[in-house]
Design a protein around this motif. Structure first.
Motif, PDB file in Angstrom:
ATOM      1  N   GLN A 154      35.711  30.667 132.450  1.00  0.00           N
ATOM      2  CA  GLN A 154      36.578  31.102 133.263  1.00  0.00           C
ATOM      3  C   GLN A 154      36.364  32.872 132.671  1.00  0.00           C
ATOM      4  N   ASP A 155      35.441  33.306 132.653  1.00  0.00           N
ATOM      5  CA  ASP A 155      35.536  35.335 132.096  1.00  0.00           C
ATOM      6  C   ASP A 155      34.188  35.867 132.609  1.00  0.00           C
ATOM      7  N   ALA A 161      30.065  48.125 125.851  1.00  0.00           N
ATOM      8  CA  ALA A 161      30.976  48.904 125.853  1.00  0.00           C
ATOM      9  C   ALA A 161      32.269  47.209 126.499  1.00  0.00           C
ATOM     10  N   GLY A 162      32.293  46.036 127.137  1.00  0.00           N
ATOM     11  CA  GLY A 162      33.362  45.253 127.520  1.00  0.00           C
ATOM     12  C   GLY A 162      34.082  45.973 128.524  1.00  0.00           C
ATOM     13  N   ASP A 163      33.307  46.771 129.248  1.00  0.00           N
ATOM     14  CA  ASP A 163      33.568  46.741 130.764  1.00  0.00           C
ATOM     15  C   ASP A 163      33.148  45.620 131.531  1.00  0.00           C
ATOM     16  N   ARG A 164      33.929  45.083 132.870  1.00  0.00           N
ATOM     17  CA  ARG A 164      33.635  43.767 132.715  1.00  0.00           C
ATOM     18  C   ARG A 164      33.335  44.186 133.929  1.00  0.00           C
ATOM     19  N   LEU A 165      31.832  43.861 134.326  1.00  0.00           N
ATOM     20  CA  LEU A 165      30.643  43.540 135.651  1.00  0.00           C
ATOM     21  C   LEU A 165      30.600  42.979 136.309  1.00  0.00           C
ATOM     22  N   HIS A 166      31.012  41.327 136.552  1.00  0.00           N
ATOM     23  CA  HIS A 166      30.615  40.602 137.111  1.00  0.00           C
ATOM     24  C   HIS A 166      31.120  39.613 136.598  1.00  0.00           C
ATOM     25  N   TRP A 167      31.709  38.280 137.899  1.00  0.00           N
ATOM     26  CA  TRP A 167      32.022  37.351 137.417  1.00  0.00           C
ATOM     27  C   TRP A 167      31.146  35.999 137.333  1.00  0.00           C
ATOM     28  N   ARG A 232      39.029  41.293 142.388  1.00  0.00           N
ATOM     29  CA  ARG A 232      37.148  40.775 143.184  1.00  0.00           C
ATOM     30  C   ARG A 232      36.158  39.497 142.883  1.00  0.00           C
ATOM     31  N   ARG A 233      37.518  39.071 142.948  1.00  0.00           N
ATOM     32  CA  ARG A 233      36.491  37.356 143.313  1.00  0.00           C
ATOM     33  C   ARG A 233      37.785  36.597 143.608  1.00  0.00           C
TER      34      ARG A 233
END
Length: 247
Positions: A154-155, A161-167, A232-233
């Motif tokens: 669930q992440d 770099a620690g950026d959220r790319l996708h779920w 985003r989701r």
């Protein structure tokens, strides 16, 4: 399985600091959509399954419901409910949702907010809810969205770099127990597909009247900018169903 993680002191302390624990429904990103799924509440007999702090119990009584029974397995939750959201017409019971055994037609509305993903036998509880509703009664619930529960992590997927790319979504069709990490604790949840969630209602005899996958309301995003990625989701699935007036 009837896990009662919310009576664990450390877990409950973390939960008590969440915005929806402190500020109630106004801090719940899905509340505005959930509220509009509810039928007129005046004179209704209401059951709230997994009532937590009792915010919904207080709301339905403010809307002139006849009565509300708030049920939760956690004594710590119920202590807070009695402290914060008590009043005439509100009754709190400590009991597992799976164990409800009310006489037929006991309630006009059953609600459940973010609790059904802790229940192993979803099909059974749908039948029990159907039985305890009056003819023409309503069932409105929110649960964690299957896109959210499919993977136990669930992440987000992050870059270097620690950026959220996708779920990420994987093992979606594997409907089973998940051991997830929530508030720094291992918590057992149950993943189900959208089809299972909807067909469970239909198989019990319900008529589905509305399905929503809400994102946080603008006012909530403005106050809690850290929720921006929740657009985003889908994180929640909301469903409204009705027991036919004639069966």
């Amino acid at each position: 399985m009837k896990e009662n993680k919310y009576d664990d002191p450390g877990f409950f302390e973390n939960y008590s600091r969440m915005p929806r624990s402190v500020e109630g429904l106004n801090a719940a990103g899905e509340w505005e959509v959930f509220r509009h799924l509810l039928p007129p509440l005046e004179s209704k007999r209401v059951l709230d399954l997994g009532c937590g702090y009792g915010w919904h119990c207080r709301y339905v009584m403010e809307q002139q419901a006849a009565s509300v029974v708030g049920m939760d397995l956690s004594e710590k939750m119920l202590e807070q409910a009695r402290l914060r959201n008590n009043g005439p017409g509100i009754t709190y019971l400590r009991e597992a949702m799976e164990d409800i055994d009310f006489p037929p037609g006991s309630f006009d509305l059953v609600i459940s907010s973010l609790a059904l993903h802790y229940i192993e036998r979803y099909d059974l509880i749908c039948r029990k809810i159907y039985n305890c509703l009056s003819a023409g009664g309503h069932f409105v619930f929110s649960t964690e969205h299957p896109v959210f529960t499919a993977m136990a992590t669930q992440d987000w997927y992050h870059n270097a770099a620690g950026d959220r790319l996708h779920w990420p979504v994987d093992h979606y069709q594997d409907e089973a127990r998940r051991i997830t990490r929530f508030l720094d604790n291992d918590v057992v949840k149950y993943h189900r597909t959208i089809a299972t969630l909807l067909n469970g209602l239909l198989d019990a005899g319900f008529r589905i009247t509305r399905v929503e996958e809400p994102k946080p309301a603008p006012a909530v995003l403005e106050k809690y900018p850290e929720m921006k990625d929740e657009t985003r989701r889908p994180i929640f699935l909301l469903v409204a169903a009705e027991k036919p007036s004639t069966v």
